[in-house]
Design a protein around this motif. Structure first.
Motif, PDB file in Angstrom:
ATOM      1  N   MET A 159       0.833  -1.325  -0.114  1.00  0.00           N
ATOM      2  CA  MET A 159       0.250  -0.154   0.262  1.00  0.00           C
ATOM      3  C   MET A 159       0.807   0.948   0.293  1.00  0.00           C
ATOM      4  O   MET A 159       0.986   2.288  -0.846  1.00  0.00           O
TER       5      MET A 159
ATOM      6  N   ILE B 100       0.448   3.775  -3.010  1.00  0.00           N
ATOM      7  CA  ILE B 100       0.097   5.316  -2.379  1.00  0.00           C
ATOM      8  C   ILE B 100       0.850   6.289  -2.732  1.00  0.00           C
ATOM      9  O   ILE B 100       0.611   7.358  -3.496  1.00  0.00           O
TER      10      ILE B 100
ATOM     11  N   GLN C 131       0.468   7.145  -6.534  1.00  0.00           N
ATOM     12  CA  GLN C 131      -0.596   7.216  -7.160  1.00  0.00           C
ATOM     13  C   GLN C 131      -1.071   9.307  -6.674  1.00  0.00           C
ATOM     14  O   GLN C 131      -1.827   9.808  -6.385  1.00  0.00           O
ATOM     15  N   LEU C 132       0.111   9.749  -5.660  1.00  0.00           N
ATOM     16  CA  LEU C 132       0.046  10.765  -4.872  1.00  0.00           C
ATOM     17  C   LEU C 132      -0.710  12.164  -6.202  1.00  0.00           C
ATOM     18  O   LEU C 132      -1.683  12.406  -5.628  1.00  0.00           O
TER      19      LEU C 132
ATOM     20  N   TYR D 230      -4.545  11.319  -7.647  1.00  0.00           N
ATOM     21  CA  TYR D 230      -5.679  11.775  -6.569  1.00  0.00           C
ATOM     22  C   TYR D 230      -6.400  13.064  -6.354  1.00  0.00           C
ATOM     23  O   TYR D 230      -5.920  13.863  -6.904  1.00  0.00           O
TER      24      TYR D 230
ATOM     25  N   LEU E 187      -8.206   3.748   3.299  1.00  0.00           N
ATOM     26  CA  LEU E 187      -8.369   2.837   1.620  1.00  0.00           C
ATOM     27  C   LEU E 187      -8.893   3.247   0.780  1.00  0.00           C
ATOM     28  O   LEU E 187      -9.302   3.546  -0.130  1.00  0.00           O
TER      29      LEU E 187
ATOM     30  N   LEU F 291      -8.768   7.037  -0.323  1.00  0.00           N
ATOM     31  CA  LEU F 291      -7.688   6.921  -1.178  1.00  0.00           C
ATOM     32  C   LEU F 291      -8.174   6.340  -2.765  1.00  0.00           C
ATOM     33  O   LEU F 291      -8.528   6.552  -4.073  1.00  0.00           O
ATOM     34  N   ARG F 292      -9.125   5.111  -2.315  1.00  0.00           N
ATOM     35  CA  ARG F 292     -10.490   4.548  -3.315  1.00  0.00           C
ATOM     36  C   ARG F 292     -10.960   5.368  -4.462  1.00  0.00           C
ATOM     37  O   ARG F 292     -11.062   5.498  -5.553  1.00  0.00           O
TER      38      ARG F 292
END
Length: 335
Positions: free
Chosen positions: A136, A140, A143-144, A147, A208, A211-212
């Motif tokens: 994770m 994360i 993927q910053l 977002y 999570l 974030l998803r």
């Protein structure tokens, strides 16, 4: 082979399994919460605490009686997890293999975990939580840039009613798994240890889910197919293709632990209900129930889907009834 778990094994397994159950349920099974699924996780925690406290205070005869509704709920939920995992595998397969065939290796993995025993599953949970955290963190960090916090708004999703319904579903999963962890532990496991597991699982799952949600707009219609939801989840929204692999590994690793925990717990509760029956026979009975429900896809039946939102109500009513009939532990015994 020993189906019952030590206190540390039960705690580790609870955190890993409950985190997976909350994330999977709030992303795929509670569409009416829309983009406020993370709030539903927090609401589910608040609703479940009185019921879990009540279960932890029951006397041994009452806990033995409570094993029956927990066993029924676990068998159905384990079958649901197996079916959903196999279906998600079929979504990734190019030729869309029938989920029934993809269940067979999953059931073999469950059988192997049950044969190794509850403590082995708890040891695997400790390893998995560390691996999951690493996966994770990688996802994360990469993927910053992708977002979009704006997709969390409106904060209350489709309305308070949807959050409440999703919160009740989350509370049912909390009560089911926490009560089962307490029921299959061969040592005394108090409310504080269960509370710690609930807090950690809810915090991780809520984070999570949030974030998803920041990776793609929320589906606000129940008419959206399950295939679309799973495909959007595993393809990771707008993230690059190379991030799909750690996401898929995290998804299937979590689901595998969840189905193994629920199945082993069903076997252990069967042993508690039938104390004079050999452990091997109890394992066979518990797994036979889970396997039959999964292969027949009972979890997708209309009646099961209609009754699923009332899991929290049923378990809470059972615990309260046993408390009133058989009584709870004295304060000195609880300490």
């Amino acid at each position: 082979m020993r189906l019952e778990m030590s206190r540390s094994a039960a705690s580790a397994s609870l955190i890993a399994a409950l985190t997976s159950r909350l994330f999977y349920g709030l992303t795929l099974e509670t569409a009416d919460a829309a983009n406020a699924g993370w709030m539903a996780a927090l609401l589910g925690l608040a609703l479940s605490l009185p019921s879990v406290w009540l279960m932890s205070r029951l006397r041994p005869p009452a806990r033995r009686a409570l094993a029956l509704p927990l066993l029924v709920g676990l068998a159905l939920d384990a079958a649901c997890t197996v079916e959903c995992t196999a279906y998600s595998e079929s979504c990734l397969a190019f030729n869309h293999v029938a989920p029934v065939f993809l269940m067979l290796p999953l059931l073999a993995a469950i059988l192997r975990c049950a044969w190794l025993g509850g403590d082995a599953l708890g040891g695997a949970a400790r390893i998995w939580t560390r691996l999951f955290a690493a996966l994770m963190l990688i996802v994360i960090l990469y993927q910053l840039p992708y977002y979009n916090a704006g997709w969390l708004m409106p904060w209350f999703g489709a309305g308070g009613g949807g959050i409440l319904r999703a919160g009740v579903r989350a509370a049912g999963w909390n009560v089911l798994l926490a009560g089962s962890a307490a029921g299959i532990c061969r040592e005394e496991i108090g409310f504080r240890r269960l509370l710690r597991g609930l807090l950690v699982s809810t915090a991780v799952a809520a984070g999570l889910v949030a974030l998803r949600q920041m990776m793609a707009p929320a589906f606000t219609s129940e008419a959206v197919t399950r295939f679309t939801r799973i495909d959007t989840l595993l393809t990771n929204g707008r993230a690059p293709l190379y991030l799909q692999l750690p996401m898929i590994v995290a998804w299937f690793g979590g689901m595998l632990h969840l189905m193994c925990f629920e199945s082993v717990a069903a076997c252990a509760l069967t042993r508690k209900l039938l104390p004079n029956v050999k452990e091997g026979a109890c394992m066979a009975l518990g797994l036979a129930a889970v396997f039959a429900l999964a292969l027949l896809r009972v979890s997708r039946a209309v009646a099961t889907l209609k009754l699923a939102p009332y899991l929290y109500h049923a378990l809470t009513a059972a615990a309260l009834t046993l408390w009133l009939v058989k009584g709870g532990e004295a304060p000195c015994a609880a300490s």
